[in-house]
Design an enzyme around this catalytic site. Structure first.
Site, PDB file in Angstrom:
ATOM      1  N   CYS A 152       0.845  -1.206   0.000  1.00  0.00           N
ATOM      2  CA  CYS A 152       0.000   0.000   0.000  1.00  0.00           C
ATOM      3  C   CYS A 152       0.880   1.257   0.000  1.00  0.00           C
ATOM      4  CB  CYS A 152      -0.987  -0.059   1.153  1.00  0.00           C
ATOM      5  SG  CYS A 152      -2.422   0.977   0.885  1.00  0.00           S
ATOM      6  N   HIS A 193      -3.308  -5.338   1.724  1.00  0.00           N
ATOM      7  CA  HIS A 193      -2.645  -5.571   3.014  1.00  0.00           C
ATOM      8  C   HIS A 193      -2.660  -7.052   3.378  1.00  0.00           C
ATOM      9  CE1 HIS A 193      -2.231  -1.409   4.649  1.00  0.00           C
ATOM     10  NE2 HIS A 193      -3.158  -1.166   3.755  1.00  0.00           N
ATOM     11  N   GLU A 252      -0.898  -8.595   5.447  1.00  0.00           N
ATOM     12  CA  GLU A 252      -0.630  -8.767   6.886  1.00  0.00           C
ATOM     13  C   GLU A 252      -1.896  -8.643   7.728  1.00  0.00           C
ATOM     14  OE1 GLU A 252      -0.212  -6.078   5.169  1.00  0.00           O
ATOM     15  OE2 GLU A 252      -0.726  -4.350   6.414  1.00  0.00           O
TER      16      GLU A 252
HETATM   17  N1  GLN Z   1      -3.503   6.412   0.908  1.00  0.00           N
HETATM   18  C1  GLN Z   1      -2.235   6.116   1.505  1.00  0.00           C
HETATM   19  C2  GLN Z   1      -1.115   6.911   0.838  1.00  0.00           C
HETATM   20  O1  GLN Z   1      -1.329   7.522  -0.146  1.00  0.00           O
HETATM   21  C3  GLN Z   1      -1.932   4.639   1.437  1.00  0.00           C
HETATM   22  C4  GLN Z   1      -2.964   3.872   2.232  1.00  0.00           C
HETATM   23  C5  GLN Z   1      -2.446   2.644   2.922  1.00  0.00           C
HETATM   24  O2  GLN Z   1      -1.250   2.397   2.999  1.00  0.00           O
HETATM   25  N2  GLN Z   1      -3.349   1.892   3.503  1.00  0.00           N
HETATM   26  O3  GLN Z   1      -0.016   6.929   1.330  1.00  0.00           O
END
Ligand code: GLN
Length: 191
Positions: free
Chosen positions: A82, A172, A174
């Site tokens: 992410c 995610h 994890e």
């Molecule tokens: N929206 C976040 C970003 O731009 C990422 C979201 C996440 O890691 N769950 O950094």
């Protein structure tokens, strides 16, 4: 390599505790990284989800950014989930900032917009069927270079990819009990 891998988890912000717990369940030896000395002798590194702008700023303030960039450049196996995927990306469509800019992917931050900001779905990841995927204000990959292998797609959008020893996922792993995505990364790190 024999014995448990020591896997650093960037622990300046975001979902690092979940990665630490998943690494323990997978039989690896997690190490939370909050300063440059903690990088010594790690076999691999996880960049967790959270907020990429805050993570980038904190890494610079803590003196972590340059050494981590050098280690990734030197071939340290790295897994960005992410926000971690955003940190690895060479291009961010809707952000002027760049972080490690190591992986030849273009990502769109908060790609699913406000309405579908967070959701859970299931799909294929590499050779694994039916992986539960948790998306939280997630990015997705809008373009990838020739050396990038897309490992997962949801609704026609690339959400996980690999380039050499770099792995990135918009979701995610994890946050689910299933360790297969993490085990894919650990196998990459052992290879
Ligand atoms: N929206 C976040 C970003 O731009 C990422 C979201 C996440 O890691 N769950 O950094």
């Amino acid at each position: 390599m024999s014995g448990a891998l020591t896997v650093g988890v960037l622990a300046v912000q975001g979902a690092f505790a979940e990665h630490r717990d998943a690494l323990l369940r997978a039989g690896a030896n997690p190490r939370e990284i909050r300063g440059p000395r903690e990088l010594d002798d790690i076999d691999a590194l996880i960049l967790p989800g959270g907020e990429s702008t805050a993570q980038g700023r904190l890494m610079r303030e803590l003196g972590l950014f340059e050494p981590v960039a050098a280690m990734i450049g030197g071939g340290l196996p790295v897994f960005g989930t992410c926000a971690g995927m955003i940190l690895l990306a060479k291009n961010i469509e809707n952000d002027a900032r760049r972080h490690f800019a190591a992986m030849d992917i273009t990502v769109r931050r908060n790609g699913y917009g406000r309405q579908l900001a967070s959701f859970v779905t299931r799909g294929r990841f590499a050779q694994y069927e039916d992986i539960e995927m948790v998306f939280i204000r997630a990015p997705y990959i809008t373009a990838a270079g020739p050396d990038v292998e897309v490992l997962a797609e949801i609704d026609g959008r690339a959400v996980a990819a690999r380039e050499g020893r770099m792995l990135a996922a918009a979701f995610h792993p994890e946050m689910t009990p299933d360790l297969r995505v993490l085990e894919y990364f650990l196998a990459m790190a052992r290879a």
